[in-house]
Design a protein around this motif. Structure first.
Motif, PDB file in Angstrom:
ATOM      1  N   ASN A 126       0.847  -1.188   0.000  1.00  0.00           N
ATOM      2  CA  ASN A 126       0.000   0.000   0.000  1.00  0.00           C
ATOM      3  C   ASN A 126       0.883   1.240   0.000  1.00  0.00           C
ATOM      4  N   LEU A 127       1.125   1.816  -1.162  1.00  0.00           N
ATOM      5  CA  LEU A 127       2.002   2.980  -1.263  1.00  0.00           C
ATOM      6  C   LEU A 127       1.306   4.275  -0.859  1.00  0.00           C
ATOM      7  N   ASP A 128       0.021   4.208  -0.499  1.00  0.00           N
ATOM      8  CA  ASP A 128      -0.639   5.372   0.082  1.00  0.00           C
ATOM      9  C   ASP A 128      -0.202   5.582   1.522  1.00  0.00           C
ATOM     10  N   ASP A 129       0.386   4.539   2.109  1.00  0.00           N
ATOM     11  CA  ASP A 129       0.924   4.626   3.469  1.00  0.00           C
ATOM     12  C   ASP A 129       2.339   5.198   3.378  1.00  0.00           C
ATOM     13  N   ASN A 130       2.585   6.313   4.062  1.00  0.00           N
ATOM     14  CA  ASN A 130       3.888   6.961   3.996  1.00  0.00           C
ATOM     15  C   ASN A 130       5.020   6.046   4.454  1.00  0.00           C
ATOM     16  N   ARG A 131       4.732   5.145   5.374  1.00  0.00           N
ATOM     17  CA  ARG A 131       5.759   4.218   5.850  1.00  0.00           C
ATOM     18  C   ARG A 131       6.276   3.374   4.693  1.00  0.00           C
ATOM     19  N   ASN A 132       5.381   2.774   3.942  1.00  0.00           N
ATOM     20  CA  ASN A 132       5.778   1.963   2.797  1.00  0.00           C
ATOM     21  C   ASN A 132       6.426   2.810   1.709  1.00  0.00           C
ATOM     22  N   LEU A 133       5.902   3.996   1.518  1.00  0.00           N
ATOM     23  CA  LEU A 133       6.432   4.878   0.487  1.00  0.00           C
ATOM     24  C   LEU A 133       7.881   5.262   0.779  1.00  0.00           C
ATOM     25  N   PHE A 134       8.175   5.546   2.054  1.00  0.00           N
ATOM     26  CA  PHE A 134       9.538   5.915   2.428  1.00  0.00           C
ATOM     27  C   PHE A 134      10.502   4.737   2.260  1.00  0.00           C
ATOM     28  N   VAL A 135      10.069   3.541   2.616  1.00  0.00           N
ATOM     29  CA  VAL A 135      10.932   2.361   2.498  1.00  0.00           C
ATOM     30  C   VAL A 135      11.304   2.115   1.045  1.00  0.00           C
ATOM     31  N   VAL A 136      10.297   2.134   0.172  1.00  0.00           N
ATOM     32  CA  VAL A 136      10.548   1.911  -1.256  1.00  0.00           C
ATOM     33  C   VAL A 136      11.427   3.020  -1.827  1.00  0.00           C
ATOM     34  N   SER A 137      11.146   4.262  -1.437  1.00  0.00           N
ATOM     35  CA  SER A 137      11.907   5.400  -1.961  1.00  0.00           C
ATOM     36  C   SER A 137      13.375   5.331  -1.556  1.00  0.00           C
ATOM     37  N   VAL A 138      13.626   4.994  -0.292  1.00  0.00           N
ATOM     38  CA  VAL A 138      15.005   4.936   0.195  1.00  0.00           C
ATOM     39  C   VAL A 138      15.797   3.865  -0.550  1.00  0.00           C
ATOM     40  N   ILE A 139      15.194   2.696  -0.731  1.00  0.00           N
ATOM     41  CA  ILE A 139      15.903   1.595  -1.394  1.00  0.00           C
ATOM     42  C   ILE A 139      16.178   1.935  -2.856  1.00  0.00           C
ATOM     43  N   LEU A 140      15.169   2.455  -3.557  1.00  0.00           N
ATOM     44  CA  LEU A 140      15.348   2.757  -4.976  1.00  0.00           C
ATOM     45  C   LEU A 140      16.390   3.848  -5.199  1.00  0.00           C
ATOM     46  N   ILE A 141      16.307   4.920  -4.439  1.00  0.00           N
ATOM     47  CA  ILE A 141      17.239   6.036  -4.640  1.00  0.00           C
ATOM     48  C   ILE A 141      18.649   5.649  -4.229  1.00  0.00           C
ATOM     49  N   ALA A 142      18.793   4.943  -3.104  1.00  0.00           N
ATOM     50  CA  ALA A 142      20.132   4.530  -2.666  1.00  0.00           C
ATOM     51  C   ALA A 142      20.752   3.556  -3.662  1.00  0.00           C
ATOM     52  N   GLY A 143      19.939   2.641  -4.185  1.00  0.00           N
ATOM     53  CA  GLY A 143      20.457   1.652  -5.131  1.00  0.00           C
ATOM     54  C   GLY A 143      20.775   2.240  -6.482  1.00  0.00           C
TER      55      GLY A 143
END
Length: 351
Positions: free
Chosen positions: A294-311
């Motif tokens: 559920n990417l409407d949840d900021n928690r999930n959105l931050f996790v995905v964003s951090v991994i994608l940008i760092a990688g």
């Protein structure tokens, strides 16, 4: 959770994209180029000579061979019937190899370096010095490190093994994530949850036993490969018997020198064309897993964003002799982010 494993798998595929594109533009025929540089480190100018091997084939010719490979793979997989649809990668590699071989033969006859893509010199490994062929040269025993490595067991260097242990623990986290992701992908392909039956404990144990066996014979550690999952998904062949037969066949083929030489002679551009499809599937399969979150949840959105940008940004960390690659660093950072924000469990989607 999918918010951690999904983007990590996507990063694995995207991090390999550069390798695929780089190989797509390279041939295997090289020549030595001597470069001269002036060094003034000693206070007195001096000439330094360096010799390097650079590809002689044109990147455009290599690009054409790679595109032929990729096109044949896609056409066989999409429009092929029966056998063609089961072996699109083999057909694609053979088509790309044939094109590269034709260019190379023309280049050798006309003495045009730009057309030389395939290095045929590797086939000399199964011929005698006088050019004849012997039965002994057709069958050879691979170099195993097990017997010679026994001598090293008498001298145990704790600091050396400790360094290796610390270096591989972060890598193991990435392998675990890819393992789970690959089995989830396979589960969706065969419509059977492999994490439940035979179970994650058995599949992880299988990877571990395979790594031990590989290490004893001086081989590579075992892991699940997204490329293999891509082959299963694209061909639609998930038969255990087929995969077992392929594994036995690969081991038997390693003793046949001409086959080993043929595989070794496949130019980088041909494999680059294949890898574009395989690495792309890995990236897309990871992105598909994020759909379960559920990417409407900021928690999930931050996790995905951090991994994608760092990688994608290429974050690497070095501690002495230990280096965490962008995949390992992104995964660990994503896990820490997920743990830090896990207090909000009410709206979290843990599918």
């Amino acid at each position: 959770p999918a918010v951690v494993i999904g983007p990590t798998v996507a990063i694995i595929g995207l991090s390999l994209a550069g390798n695929a594109v780089g190989d797509l533009l390279k041939g295997d025929v090289t020549k030595q180029v001597t470069e001269y540089a002036v060094s003034t480190d000693s206070g007195t100018p001096e000439i330094i000579e360096t010799v390097s091997n650079v590809p002689v084939g044109s990147s455009y010719v290599a690009f054409v061979c790679g595109l032929i490979t990729l096109a044949v793979v896609m056409l066989c997989s999409t429009y092929g019937k029966k056998t063609l649809k089961l072996i699109p990668f083999i057909i694609g590699i053979l088509a790309g190899y044939a094109a590269a071989a034709i260019f190379t033969v023309i280049g050798n006859i006309c003495d045009i370096d730009a057309l030389k893509i395939v290095d045929f010199s590797v086939f000399s490994s199964y011929m005698l010095t006088d050019g004849s062929v012997s039965l002994k040269t057709f069958v050879s025993l691979p170099d195993f490190a097990f017997v010679s490595g026994l001598k090293g067991l008498k001298e145990f260097d704790f600091s050396y093994f400790a360094t290796i242990f610390v270096a591989y623990v972060p890598v193991a986290l990435v392998v675990f994530a890819e393992h789970v992701a690959d089995h989830k992908n396979l589960s969706s392909i065969i419509d059977h949850d492999l994490l439940e039956e035979p179970g994650l404990t058995r599949t992880l144990l299988g990877d571990g036993v395979g790594s031990i066996a590989g290490a004893l014979f001086g081989g590579c550690p075992n892991t699940t490969y997204g490329e293999s999952v891509a082959c299963v998904a694209i061909t639609g062949n998930a038969s255990v018997v087929t995969i077992f037969a392929a594994a036995i066949g690969c081991m038997l083929f390693s003793f046949i020198t001409p086959l080993v030489a043929f595989v070794d002679s496949i130019p980088a551009c041909v494999m680059g064309g294949v890898c574009i499809a395989l690495y792309g599937f890995i990236a897309v399969s990871g992105l598909k897993m994020i759909q379960d979150a559920n990417l409407d949840d900021n928690r999930n959105l931050f996790v995905v964003s951090v991994i994608l940008i760092a990688g994608i940004g290429g974050l690497t960390l070095t501690f002495g002799d230990i280096t965490l690659t962008e995949v390992a660093a992104a995964l660990i950072l994503g896990i820490l982010t997920n743990v830090m924000l896990s207090k909000k469990k009410g709206n979290a989607d843990k599918k």
